[in-house]
Design an enzyme around this catalytic site. Structure first.
Site, mmCIF file in Angstrom:
data_model
loop_
_atom_site.group_PDB
_atom_site.id
_atom_site.type_symbol
_atom_site.label_atom_id
_atom_site.label_comp_id
_atom_site.label_asym_id
_atom_site.label_seq_id
_atom_site.Cartn_x
_atom_site.Cartn_y
_atom_site.Cartn_z
ATOM 1 N N ASN A 10 0.854 -1.190 0.000
ATOM 2 C CA ASN A 10 0.000 0.000 0.000
ATOM 3 C C ASN A 10 0.889 1.238 0.000
ATOM 4 O OD1 ASN A 10 -1.948 1.951 0.303
ATOM 5 N ND2 ASN A 10 -2.370 1.493 2.449
ATOM 6 N N TRP A 11 0.983 1.872 -1.159
ATOM 7 C CA TRP A 11 1.888 3.024 -1.291
ATOM 8 C C TRP A 11 1.299 4.322 -0.751
ATOM 9 C CZ3 TRP A 11 5.587 3.600 -6.034
ATOM 10 C CH2 TRP A 11 6.545 2.583 -5.982
ATOM 11 N N LYS A 12 0.026 4.324 -0.439
ATOM 12 C CA LYS A 12 -0.634 5.534 0.061
ATOM 13 C C LYS A 12 -0.381 6.687 -0.925
ATOM 14 C CE LYS A 12 -0.301 3.633 4.672
ATOM 15 N NZ LYS A 12 -0.101 3.880 6.124
ATOM 16 N N HIS A 105 -9.485 1.599 5.642
ATOM 17 C CA HIS A 105 -8.180 1.850 6.260
ATOM 18 C C HIS A 105 -8.346 2.901 7.358
ATOM 19 C CE1 HIS A 105 -3.971 2.975 6.760
ATOM 20 N NE2 HIS A 105 -3.649 1.852 6.133
ATOM 21 N N GLU A 107 -6.722 5.386 8.141
ATOM 22 C CA GLU A 107 -6.531 6.764 7.695
ATOM 23 C C GLU A 107 -7.777 7.300 7.012
ATOM 24 O OE1 GLU A 107 -1.809 5.788 7.247
ATOM 25 O OE2 GLU A 107 -3.041 5.996 5.439
ATOM 26 N N GLU A 177 -4.994 -4.203 11.261
ATOM 27 C CA GLU A 177 -3.945 -3.198 11.433
ATOM 28 C C GLU A 177 -4.208 -2.412 12.705
ATOM 29 O OE1 GLU A 177 -2.003 -1.809 7.407
ATOM 30 O OE2 GLU A 177 -3.961 -0.914 7.649
ATOM 31 N N GLY A 183 3.046 2.737 10.993
ATOM 32 C CA GLY A 183 4.077 3.746 10.784
ATOM 33 C C GLY A 183 4.841 4.155 12.026
ATOM 34 N N SER A 222 3.566 -1.596 10.629
ATOM 35 C CA SER A 222 5.025 -1.647 10.814
ATOM 36 C C SER A 222 5.614 -3.014 10.484
ATOM 37 C CB SER A 222 5.411 -1.217 12.237
ATOM 38 O OG SER A 222 5.093 0.147 12.454
ATOM 39 N N GLY A 243 2.941 -1.056 4.427
ATOM 40 C CA GLY A 243 2.948 0.359 4.094
ATOM 41 C C GLY A 243 4.334 0.848 3.749
ATOM 42 N N GLY A 244 4.982 1.521 4.700
ATOM 43 C CA GLY A 244 6.267 2.166 4.428
ATOM 44 C C GLY A 244 7.335 1.248 3.880
#
Length: 259
Positions: A10-12, A105, A107, A177, A183, A222, A243-244
């Site tokens: 997931n590159w957001k 999600h 966010e 999540e 993150g 994470s 994610g990151g």
């Protein structure tokens, strides 16, 4: 029966035309050179503006792929069409051969005030257009500290449990999540990850062995090359929503290898 695992990137709101192209091509080369022994699907969720680009690059590489690859949108509207400026419909995603959509999600819940009811409408819209939803659920730090994790997850799953058909429950993908882990570099203990995934399987399937057997539950929050192998040893974890750590191809490849 062995459930096919999923490792999703997931590159957001990150990435450029060049970076998306390089990422897809590097993944294709990696998949061609290192076929796995455990069934796994790699899912890539770039920003929506780059979905068509990613699809075109995947199509060029398809004959070389030993590992299944597919695309996911990071969100989509519950409406099929209309005066919804800036929105993207499930029909549009289907038109560009996008197979998955990430919904709910944290966010989206936090920054765009999406409710469980709206998220369920999006799940329904996705199924109506032949797209597999990846439903994100997770508790806040204070919920975790107060022992309310199960209550929060049960509430977030309630509409899907009540209203989805048995076939849809077998197809949907759940991504757990914990919001406090996204993150931050913090993760639950491996024992807690397994226990929560086991609990989610029990809550969602309502003791239906067929659904329980087929339901795929991912862990997110994470995930990185250092902890992925331990997380994937949990019997009820069927992959990861990353994610990151997915923004750098080398770290993402290591997570795939860990599975």
């Amino acid at each position: 029966m062995m459930r096919k695992g999923i490792i999703a990137a997931n590159w957001k709101m990150n990435g450029t035309h060049t970076e998306v192209t390089q990422f897809v091509n590097a993944l294709a080369t990696f998949a061609a050179e290192t076929p796995g022994t455990k069934p796994v699907e790699v899912v890539f969720a770039p920003p929506a503006i780059y979905l068509d680009l990613a699809q075109a690059n995947l199509a060029q590489q398809s004959s070389n792929l030993a590992t299944p690859f597919s695309l996911a949108a990071q969100d989509a509207s519950q409406h099929d069409n209309g005066a919804y400026t800036g929105e993207i419909s499930m029909a549009m995603l289907r038109d560009m051969n996008c197979q998955h959509v990430i919904l709910g999600h944290s966010e989206r819940r936090q920054y765009f005030a999406e409710t469980n009811a709206v998220i369920y409408e999006k799940i329904t819209a996705a199924f109506n257009h032949g797209i597999t939803p990846i439903l994100c659920i997770g508790e806040q730090d204070q919920d975790n500290q107060q022992g309310k994790t199960t209550d929060v997850l049960t509430e977030q799953l309630a509409l899907a449990i009540e209203k989805l058909s048995e076939n849809q429950k077998q197809q949907i993908i759940i991504a757990y999540e914990p919001v406090w882990a996204i993150g931050t570099g913090r993760t639950p203990s491996i024992d807690d990850i397994e226990k929560i995934h086991q609990k989610i399987r029990s809550i969602f399937t309502q003791n239906n062995d067929t659904i329980a057997r087929d339901l795929r539950i991912l862990y997110g929050g994470s995930v990185n090359p250092d902890n992925a192998s331990a997380i994937f040893k949990c019997p009820n974890v069927d992959g990861a929503l990353v994610g990151g750590a997915s923004l750098k191809i080398d770290s993402f490849k290591q997570i795939i290898k860990a599975y």
